[in-house]
Design a protein around this motif. Structure first.
Motif, PDB file in Angstrom:
ATOM      1  N   PHE A   1      23.806  -1.340 -37.899  1.00 41.26           N
ATOM      2  CA  PHE A   1      23.372  -1.101 -36.525  1.00 41.26           C
ATOM      3  C   PHE A   1      23.424   0.381 -36.216  1.00 41.26           C
ATOM      4  O   PHE A   1      24.384   1.071 -36.544  1.00 41.26           O
ATOM      5  N   GLU A   2      22.368   0.885 -35.580  1.00 36.77           N
ATOM      6  CA  GLU A   2      22.292   2.281 -35.169  1.00 36.77           C
ATOM      7  C   GLU A   2      22.426   2.381 -33.658  1.00 36.77           C
ATOM      8  O   GLU A   2      21.763   1.637 -32.924  1.00 36.77           O
ATOM      9  N   PRO A   3      23.273   3.281 -33.160  1.00 35.81           N
ATOM     10  CA  PRO A   3      23.383   3.467 -31.708  1.00 35.81           C
ATOM     11  C   PRO A   3      22.036   3.828 -31.094  1.00 35.81           C
ATOM     12  O   PRO A   3      21.232   4.553 -31.697  1.00 35.81           O
ATOM     13  N   LEU A   4      21.801   3.336 -29.905  1.00 37.20           N
ATOM     14  CA  LEU A   4      20.538   3.603 -29.227  1.00 37.20           C
ATOM     15  C   LEU A   4      20.557   4.981 -28.567  1.00 37.20           C
ATOM     16  O   LEU A   4      21.597   5.437 -28.092  1.00 37.20           O
ATOM     17  N   PRO A   5      19.415   5.632 -28.506  1.00 39.23           N
ATOM     18  CA  PRO A   5      19.355   6.928 -27.814  1.00 39.23           C
ATOM     19  C   PRO A   5      19.436   6.737 -26.311  1.00 39.23           C
ATOM     20  O   PRO A   5      19.163   5.635 -25.795  1.00 39.23           O
ATOM     21  N   PRO A   6      19.791   7.768 -25.571  1.00 47.85           N
ATOM     22  CA  PRO A   6      19.811   7.657 -24.106  1.00 47.85           C
ATOM     23  C   PRO A   6      18.412   7.377 -23.575  1.00 47.85           C
ATOM     24  O   PRO A   6      17.415   7.874 -24.118  1.00 47.85           O
ATOM     25  N   PRO A   7      18.286   6.581 -22.534  1.00 50.34           N
ATOM     26  CA  PRO A   7      16.964   6.337 -21.942  1.00 50.34           C
ATOM     27  C   PRO A   7      16.414   7.609 -21.319  1.00 50.34           C
ATOM     28  O   PRO A   7      17.167   8.496 -20.907  1.00 50.34           O
ATOM     29  N   THR A   8      15.098   7.693 -21.250  1.00 49.12           N
ATOM     30  CA  THR A   8      14.455   8.842 -20.614  1.00 49.12           C
ATOM     31  C   THR A   8      14.001   8.522 -19.194  1.00 49.12           C
ATOM     32  O   THR A   8      13.545   9.414 -18.476  1.00 49.12           O
ATOM     33  N   GLY A   9      14.105   7.261 -18.805  1.00 47.66           N
ATOM     34  CA  GLY A   9      13.731   6.852 -17.461  1.00 47.66           C
ATOM     35  C   GLY A   9      14.876   6.119 -16.784  1.00 47.66           C
ATOM     36  O   GLY A   9      15.950   5.933 -17.354  1.00 47.66           O
ATOM     37  N   LYS A  10      14.633   5.705 -15.574  1.00 47.22           N
ATOM     38  CA  LYS A  10      15.658   5.048 -14.767  1.00 47.22           C
ATOM     39  C   LYS A  10      15.659   3.537 -15.004  1.00 47.22           C
ATOM     40  O   LYS A  10      14.625   2.937 -15.303  1.00 47.22           O
ATOM     41  N   GLN A  11      16.834   2.945 -14.854  1.00 40.98           N
ATOM     42  CA  GLN A  11      16.916   1.489 -14.881  1.00 40.98           C
ATOM     43  C   GLN A  11      16.093   0.917 -13.725  1.00 40.98           C
ATOM     44  O   GLN A  11      15.973   1.563 -12.681  1.00 40.98           O
ATOM     45  N   PRO A  12      15.499  -0.257 -13.906  1.00 40.90           N
ATOM     46  CA  PRO A  12      15.621  -1.189 -15.021  1.00 40.90           C
ATOM     47  C   PRO A  12      14.578  -0.981 -16.121  1.00 40.90           C
ATOM     48  O   PRO A  12      14.200  -1.955 -16.788  1.00 40.90           O
ATOM     49  N   PHE A  13      14.132   0.259 -16.337  1.00 40.20           N
ATOM     50  CA  PHE A  13      13.277   0.596 -17.474  1.00 40.20           C
ATOM     51  C   PHE A  13      11.943  -0.153 -17.423  1.00 40.20           C
ATOM     52  O   PHE A  13      11.594  -0.925 -18.317  1.00 40.20           O
ATOM     53  N   ARG A  14      11.198   0.098 -16.349  1.00 38.91           N
ATOM     54  CA  ARG A  14       9.878  -0.526 -16.174  1.00 38.91           C
ATOM     55  C   ARG A  14       8.801   0.545 -16.168  1.00 38.91           C
ATOM     56  O   ARG A  14       8.980   1.623 -15.595  1.00 38.91           O
ATOM     57  N   LEU A  15       7.702   0.228 -16.805  1.00 44.00           N
ATOM     58  CA  LEU A  15       6.547   1.121 -16.855  1.00 44.00           C
ATOM     59  C   LEU A  15       5.342   0.371 -16.316  1.00 44.00           C
ATOM     60  O   LEU A  15       4.989  -0.705 -16.817  1.00 44.00           O
ATOM     61  N   ASP A  16       4.717   0.930 -15.315  1.00 43.38           N
ATOM     62  CA  ASP A  16       3.517   0.337 -14.731  1.00 43.38           C
ATOM     63  C   ASP A  16       2.304   0.853 -15.487  1.00 43.38           C
ATOM     64  O   ASP A  16       2.109   2.066 -15.614  1.00 43.38           O
ATOM     65  N   LEU A  17       1.476  -0.065 -15.991  1.00 45.48           N
ATOM     66  CA  LEU A  17       0.288   0.337 -16.739  1.00 45.48           C
ATOM     67  C   LEU A  17      -0.622   1.241 -15.915  1.00 45.48           C
ATOM     68  O   LEU A  17      -1.321   2.096 -16.463  1.00 45.48           O
ATOM     69  N   ALA A  18      -0.602   1.086 -14.596  1.00 43.10           N
ATOM     70  CA  ALA A  18      -1.453   1.902 -13.730  1.00 43.10           C
ATOM     71  C   ALA A  18      -1.089   3.383 -13.795  1.00 43.10           C
ATOM     72  O   ALA A  18      -1.912   4.241 -13.474  1.00 43.10           O
ATOM     73  N   LYS A  19       0.140   3.703 -14.216  1.00 39.72           N
ATOM     74  CA  LYS A  19       0.517   5.113 -14.365  1.00 39.72           C
ATOM     75  C   LYS A  19      -0.123   5.737 -15.599  1.00 39.72           C
ATOM     76  O   LYS A  19      -0.191   6.972 -15.703  1.00 39.72           O
ATOM     77  N   ILE A  20      -0.569   4.920 -16.517  1.00 37.31           N
ATOM     78  CA  ILE A  20      -1.166   5.423 -17.757  1.00 37.31           C
ATOM     79  C   ILE A  20      -2.684   5.418 -17.668  1.00 37.31           C
ATOM     80  O   ILE A  20      -3.340   6.403 -17.996  1.00 37.31           O
ATOM     81  N   ILE A  21      -3.242   4.294 -17.235  1.00 38.55           N
ATOM     82  CA  ILE A  21      -4.708   4.151 -17.181  1.00 38.55           C
ATOM     83  C   ILE A  21      -5.105   3.564 -15.818  1.00 38.55           C
ATOM     84  O   ILE A  21      -5.515   2.407 -15.729  1.00 38.55           O
TER      85      ILE A  21
END
Length: 396
Positions: free
Chosen positions: A38-58
């Motif tokens: 098992f490898e430790p996970l890197p720190p998140p780059t965004g805020k919890q709860p870690f959601r990305l809206d597709l509208a922000k991309i396209i």
């Protein structure tokens, strides 16, 4: 830039193992166990709860989806062409060709990658030849969960990548903001994706995608914090949209090398029990072929579990044999009558195309020509099924 790959990690022989009492949830049953610890996970780059809206991309594509009443996307994993780039190049060419074809809801809008973007140990210098260059002509955004090779840092016990696990993945898929051109991209125009974490939820107009990071060990490993997050995201997912779970290590597989993972089956069952919600479909990679299972629950209906790890890594995984004979689908798992292998492809590379609307998910599986075949041949439809996700039943 040129890279000289080192000798490959031990690979399975190209024969199909016999059943010998195995189960499609036996992650340690095959002769190939390449996972490190098992490898430790890197720190998140965004805020919890870690959601990305597709509208922000396209945003324009999302507006078009809403107008048309549905959406279309590509899905596949295990694409890195580290030892032989031709299979990955053929799949990439197939994706480019298919991206120009409009279906009932327009052309595919993005590509959801199921992990193992690069081989063998997540090295930064492998991103250009295995990711940016092959998809130079693919017109859509690429979103990804990491696979075990993206997070691995060891080759047979020898430390290969000295930076923290997933450092290059985070730089190229979890950028803090849009428009960042990473050093790994070199002369390719594609910029880094803006995912908030290595596990995250993708919000779209017609489906919720919950992407897990199942880490490096064979069979996967998910710590309590991510398990709790998973249950919370299932609970919070809108009830008027299907929930699609993506994980690199598959729950069900009848291949001759890896098999499925009891660990990941437990992770899913635990999250569904804690949330009171059930995913409508589960996507995975890791096994280098295509398999489609139907898992039926008398109380909650049917749902597909799909392995789609035939995205370009050169070594395809053959299916196991039963009593010296090849499996012929539909095939009911002897150890679990509720699990049926409906179809598989273990001799060609390819990709999935999903069309999703307010009632159904149409899953179309395409294969591409072999390296020795004419390059001009178009992708070939090899399997198709539609899920009535509202009523949890499959339409052939």
């Amino acid at each position: 830039m040129t890279t000289t790959p080192r000798a490959p990690k031990p690979a399975p022989h190209r024969f199909a193992a016999d059943w010998a009492g195995r189960h499609c949830l036996d992650s340690q049953a095959g002769p190939y166990n390449a996972g490190s610890g098992f490898e430790p996970l890197p720190p998140p780059t965004g805020k919890q709860p870690f959601r990305l809206d597709l509208a922000k991309i396209i945003p324009d594509a999302v507006a078009a989806m809403k107008k048309s009443g549905g959406m279309c996307l590509h899905v596949v994993g295990d694409t890195g062409g580290v030892l032989d780039p031709r299979p990955q190049e053929l799949v990439a060419a197939g994706l480019v060709a298919d991206s120009a074809i409009a279906g009932p809801y327009g052309k595919p809008a993005f590509f959801y990658h199921l992990g193992d973007v690069v081989y063998f140990d997540g090295q930064a210098d492998r991103y250009y030849p295995q990711f940016y260059l092959p998809y130079d002509y693919y017109p859509n955004p690429i979103i990804a969960i990491p696979g075990n090779h993206d997070g691995d840092r060891y080759d047979n016990g020898r430390l290969v990548e000295t930076v923290p696990s997933l450092a290059a993945f985070v730089r190229n898929f979890c950028a803090a903001g849009p428009g960042i051109h990473t050093p790994e991209a070199m002369d390719a125009p594609r910029t880094a994706m803006i995912q908030p974490n290595v596990y995250f939820t993708l919000k779209t107009p017609f489906a919720t995608f919950i992407g897990l990071y199942t880490n490096v060990p064979e069979g996967g490993e998910v710590k309590p914090d991510q398990r709790d997050w998973f249950a919370g995201e299932l609970r919070a997912a809108p009830a008027d949209k299907p929930v699609i779970v993506a994980m690199h290590h598959p729950i069900h597989s009848l291949d001759a090398y890896h098999s499925g993972s009891r660990t990941m089956a437990a992770v899913l069952a635990e999250a569904e029990a804690a949330s009171g919600r059930q995913a409508h479909m589960v996507l995975a990679g890791h096994v280098h072929n295509y398999q489609r299972f139907t898992v039926t629950d008398a109380a909650r209906g049917a749902r597909p579990f799909i392995v789609a790890g035939f995205g370009g890594y050169h070594n395809l995984h053959r299916m196991m044999r039963i009593g010296g004979q090849d499996i012929v689908p539909p095939f009911t798992a002897p150890n679990d009558p509720n699990v049926v292998l409906e179809n598989f492809v273990d001799d060609r590379f390819g990709f999935l195309r999903l069309d999703i609307d307010t009632e159904t998910i149409s899953i179309n599986t395409y294969t591409v020509p072999r390296p020795q075949e004419p390059y001009r041949n178009p992708p070939r439809l090899r399997d198709t099924v539609t899920l009535d996700w509202k009523n949890r039943r499959l339409i052939a």
